[in-house]
Write a protein that holds these residues in place. Structure first.
Motif, PDB file in Angstrom:
ATOM      1  N   TYR A 225      91.602 -12.901 -43.761  1.00 56.22           N
ATOM      2  CA  TYR A 225      90.340 -12.248 -43.378  1.00 56.22           C
ATOM      3  C   TYR A 225      90.593 -11.161 -42.312  1.00 56.22           C
ATOM      4  O   TYR A 225      90.075 -10.044 -42.412  1.00 56.22           O
ATOM      5  N   THR A 226      91.390 -11.503 -41.302  1.00 53.52           N
ATOM      6  CA  THR A 226      91.650 -10.535 -40.220  1.00 53.52           C
ATOM      7  C   THR A 226      92.417  -9.331 -40.774  1.00 53.52           C
ATOM      8  O   THR A 226      92.170  -8.195 -40.374  1.00 53.52           O
ATOM      9  N   ARG A 227      93.313  -9.580 -41.708  1.00 52.02           N
ATOM     10  CA  ARG A 227      94.041  -8.459 -42.334  1.00 52.02           C
ATOM     11  C   ARG A 227      93.085  -7.559 -43.109  1.00 52.02           C
ATOM     12  O   ARG A 227      93.171  -6.345 -43.054  1.00 52.02           O
ATOM     13  N   GLU A 228      92.159  -8.160 -43.855  1.00 53.64           N
ATOM     14  CA  GLU A 228      91.253  -7.304 -44.642  1.00 53.64           C
ATOM     15  C   GLU A 228      90.391  -6.450 -43.705  1.00 53.64           C
ATOM     16  O   GLU A 228      90.095  -5.300 -44.003  1.00 53.64           O
ATOM     17  N   CYS A 229      90.027  -7.017 -42.549  1.00 53.49           N
ATOM     18  CA  CYS A 229      89.219  -6.250 -41.589  1.00 53.49           C
ATOM     19  C   CYS A 229      90.033  -5.126 -40.952  1.00 53.49           C
ATOM     20  O   CYS A 229      89.466  -4.155 -40.444  1.00 53.49           O
ATOM     21  N   SER A 230      91.359  -5.249 -40.963  1.00 53.21           N
ATOM     22  CA  SER A 230      92.237  -4.254 -40.324  1.00 53.21           C
ATOM     23  C   SER A 230      92.701  -3.163 -41.292  1.00 53.21           C
ATOM     24  O   SER A 230      93.517  -2.313 -40.915  1.00 53.21           O
ATOM     25  N   VAL A 231      92.210  -3.205 -42.499  1.00 53.49           N
ATOM     26  CA  VAL A 231      92.609  -2.177 -43.482  1.00 53.49           C
ATOM     27  C   VAL A 231      92.072  -0.810 -43.032  1.00 53.49           C
ATOM     28  O   VAL A 231      90.924  -0.690 -42.604  1.00 53.49           O
ATOM     29  N   GLY A 232      92.936   0.197 -43.120  1.00 52.56           N
ATOM     30  CA  GLY A 232      92.545   1.548 -42.716  1.00 52.56           C
ATOM     31  C   GLY A 232      91.816   2.283 -43.828  1.00 52.56           C
ATOM     32  O   GLY A 232      92.286   2.310 -44.975  1.00 52.56           O
ATOM     33  N   VAL A 233      90.688   2.857 -43.497  1.00 46.60           N
ATOM     34  CA  VAL A 233      89.916   3.665 -44.459  1.00 46.60           C
ATOM     35  C   VAL A 233      89.355   4.885 -43.737  1.00 46.60           C
ATOM     36  O   VAL A 233      89.252   4.898 -42.517  1.00 46.60           O
ATOM     37  N   SER A 234      88.969   5.875 -44.516  1.00 46.22           N
ATOM     38  CA  SER A 234      88.228   7.025 -43.988  1.00 46.22           C
ATOM     39  C   SER A 234      86.779   6.915 -44.465  1.00 46.22           C
ATOM     40  O   SER A 234      86.479   6.115 -45.364  1.00 46.22           O
ATOM     41  N   ALA A 235      85.911   7.744 -43.902  1.00 48.27           N
ATOM     42  CA  ALA A 235      84.521   7.767 -44.391  1.00 48.27           C
ATOM     43  C   ALA A 235      84.499   8.159 -45.867  1.00 48.27           C
ATOM     44  O   ALA A 235      83.706   7.644 -46.658  1.00 48.27           O
ATOM     45  N   ARG A 236      85.418   9.060 -46.243  1.00 51.33           N
ATOM     46  CA  ARG A 236      85.506   9.467 -47.657  1.00 51.33           C
ATOM     47  C   ARG A 236      85.837   8.253 -48.548  1.00 51.33           C
ATOM     48  O   ARG A 236      85.255   8.080 -49.615  1.00 51.33           O
ATOM     49  N   ASP A 237      86.799   7.399 -48.063  1.00 56.54           N
ATOM     50  CA  ASP A 237      87.121   6.176 -48.824  1.00 56.54           C
ATOM     51  C   ASP A 237      85.883   5.295 -48.977  1.00 56.54           C
ATOM     52  O   ASP A 237      85.623   4.759 -50.069  1.00 56.54           O
ATOM     53  N   LEU A 238      85.149   5.115 -47.862  1.00 54.72           N
ATOM     54  CA  LEU A 238      83.951   4.260 -47.951  1.00 54.72           C
ATOM     55  C   LEU A 238      82.960   4.841 -48.957  1.00 54.72           C
ATOM     56  O   LEU A 238      82.306   4.101 -49.696  1.00 54.72           O
ATOM     57  N   GLY A 239      82.864   6.166 -48.977  1.00 58.70           N
ATOM     58  CA  GLY A 239      81.985   6.819 -49.956  1.00 58.70           C
ATOM     59  C   GLY A 239      82.412   6.508 -51.379  1.00 58.70           C
ATOM     60  O   GLY A 239      81.584   6.189 -52.247  1.00 58.70           O
ATOM     61  N   LEU A 240      83.716   6.567 -51.621  1.00 56.22           N
ATOM     62  CA  LEU A 240      84.241   6.255 -52.970  1.00 56.22           C
ATOM     63  C   LEU A 240      83.993   4.784 -53.325  1.00 56.22           C
ATOM     64  O   LEU A 240      83.640   4.469 -54.477  1.00 56.22           O
ATOM     65  N   MET A 241      84.162   3.902 -52.332  1.00 51.58           N
ATOM     66  CA  MET A 241      83.941   2.475 -52.587  1.00 51.58           C
ATOM     67  C   MET A 241      82.471   2.219 -52.935  1.00 51.58           C
ATOM     68  O   MET A 241      82.156   1.480 -53.870  1.00 51.58           O
ATOM     69  N   GLY A 242      81.585   2.883 -52.192  1.00 42.57           N
ATOM     70  CA  GLY A 242      80.153   2.747 -52.482  1.00 42.57           C
ATOM     71  C   GLY A 242      79.792   3.384 -53.811  1.00 42.57           C
ATOM     72  O   GLY A 242      78.966   2.855 -54.570  1.00 42.57           O
ATOM     73  N   ALA A 243      80.428   4.518 -54.112  1.00 44.36           N
ATOM     74  CA  ALA A 243      80.145   5.200 -55.384  1.00 44.36           C
ATOM     75  C   ALA A 243      80.577   4.328 -56.564  1.00 44.36           C
ATOM     76  O   ALA A 243      79.974   4.379 -57.647  1.00 44.36           O
ATOM     77  N   THR A 244      81.613   3.511 -56.350  1.00 45.40           N
ATOM     78  CA  THR A 244      82.047   2.582 -57.406  1.00 45.40           C
ATOM     79  C   THR A 244      80.938   1.559 -57.690  1.00 45.40           C
ATOM     80  O   THR A 244      80.680   1.213 -58.847  1.00 45.40           O
ATOM     81  N   LEU A 245      80.255   1.121 -56.619  1.00 50.53           N
ATOM     82  CA  LEU A 245      79.117   0.208 -56.830  1.00 50.53           C
ATOM     83  C   LEU A 245      77.963   0.947 -57.515  1.00 50.53           C
ATOM     84  O   LEU A 245      77.291   0.401 -58.393  1.00 50.53           O
ATOM     85  N   ALA A 246      77.751   2.214 -57.112  1.00 46.60           N
ATOM     86  CA  ALA A 246      76.671   2.997 -57.726  1.00 46.60           C
ATOM     87  C   ALA A 246      76.961   3.255 -59.208  1.00 46.60           C
ATOM     88  O   ALA A 246      76.045   3.482 -60.003  1.00 46.60           O
ATOM     89  N   ASN A 247      78.245   3.218 -59.557  1.00 48.58           N
ATOM     90  CA  ASN A 247      78.676   3.559 -60.922  1.00 48.58           C
ATOM     91  C   ASN A 247      78.945   2.305 -61.766  1.00 48.58           C
ATOM     92  O   ASN A 247      79.837   2.307 -62.616  1.00 48.58           O
TER      93      ASN A 247
END
Ligand code: DON
Length: 346
Positions: A225-247
């Motif tokens: 769990y702590t490792r998953e919280c420490s994963v590095g992302v950018s705002a652009r990555d979060l946008g892509l992750m959310g867009a995957t849910l939208a898609n």
């Protein structure tokens, strides 16, 4: 005289009339077509300009290294379900994903098992309490409560089907990378900082185990769990992750089906009711979008079937949600009139 035969013909005619009324084309009530491209860029630029000098809130400090993130960073991005990106500010700065990882691991549990298993073994009730509340675990019968608070997220990691700790981590991290559409890596200094101070989460993991609501060794679940919280992302990555849910669970860039389309509504429902913790009611009242926040400063919101709005800025309010990010996303949702309960009348 009306014979039996005529009665049955009349009945058949009446039924046909009812059917033809029912089959008449309905007035279109689907979502309005997406606003023009220039509107996406315009609202992103406007939200960035409006909030870039807002200094309210402060960096998270209970994970010591998060105090070192430059507080003035700020990025805002819209990513559409076909992968188009509209951005302003620091959208490529890499920060720790923190709790924004939680819905995506919940998605993995749904994919490997089912939404019913997630509900039964973790729960889906919002707590109205902070993300690390111990009180919530005691007062709710389900204990782990929902997959977006720390307890439910640690339980979700423990529920991932895996043959070893390495395999558990590999499945969790591969899943996050699949949502982002690129290989994500752990920010090791963030991991060390959080794991060496994770006494509260360790307590939660042990309590859940005691109640039979954790499904692996507690320390293993805490580490992954702590490792998953420490994963590095950018705002652009979060946008892509959310867009995957939208898609419908398909990454717009890689085209990989990361989760079942049929499970997306249940996941968005949990994000809508618990994505902002004890501010979820206020968020849905004012922004009207399923979303998830993290103490690293990231937030992603999803306009179902259409696009995602993500933002990053490290200063947080009392509930642990990024002040600039939430304001920017709320403004954009309002400007575009995309709240899931309907646009505000003019
Ligand atoms: O477990 C924690 O406390 C952090 N790794 C994540 C908490 C978090 O991001 C809460 N979100 N706003």
């Amino acid at each position: 005289m009306i014979t039996n035969k005529r009665v049955s013909i009349l009945t058949a005619l009446a039924a046909a009339t009812v059917l033809s009324v029912a089959a008449a084309p309905a007035i279109a009530r689907g979502p309005a077509p997406d606003p023009a491209v220039k509107d996406f860029q315009r609202v992103v630029d406007a939200a960035y300009a409006k909030y870039k000098d807002l200094k309210d809130g402060k960096n998270a400090d209970y994970i010591p290294i998060l105090t070192e993130t430059p507080s003035d960073l700020f990025g805002v991005v819209i990513v559409t379900k076909d992968g188009k990106v509209y951005s302003a500010g620091d959208v490529d700065y890499v920060f720790s994903i923190q709790s924004v990882s939680k819905p995506f691991t919940a998605a993995l549990v749904m994919t490997q098992q089912s939404p019913a298993v997630l509900k039964e073994k973790i729960g889906v009730e919002p707590t109205g309490l902070p993300f690390n509340s111990k009180l919530a675990l005691d007062i709710y019968k389900a204990h782990s409560v929902n997959p977006l608070v720390n307890a439910g997220a640690i339980a979700a990691v423990s529920l991932v089907q895996a043959s070893s700790e390495a395999d558990r981590w590999s499945k969790v991290s591969q899943n996050l990378s699949d949502f982002a559409g690129r290989p994500l890596t752990v920010l090791e200094k963030v991991y060390d900082s959080e794991y060496s101070t994770a006494w509260g989460n360790r307590g939660i993991a042990n309590l859940l185990y005691n109640w039979g609501r954790l499904y692996s060794d507690p320390e293993e679940a805490l580490r992954v769990y702590t490792r998953e919280c420490s994963v590095g992302v950018s705002a652009r990555d979060l946008g892509l992750m959310g867009a995957t849910l939208a898609n419908g669970g398909v990454n717009p860039v890689t085209k990989k089906q990361v989760m079942h389309a049929r499970d997306v509504p249940e996941l968005l429902a949990v994000m809508a009711t618990a994505g902002f913790y004890d501010e979820s009611g206020d968020w849905m009242y004012t922004a009207g979008l399923p979303a998830k926040t993290g103490v690293g400063g990231g937030i992603v919101a999803v306009v179902p079937g259409r696009f995602a709005i993500a933002a990053f800025s490290p200063r947080l309010n009392e509930a642990g949600n990024s002040v600039r990010s939430l304001n920017a996303i709320r403004d954009i949702a309002g400007e575009l009139g995309v709240g899931v309960f309907g646009a505000n009348p003019e």
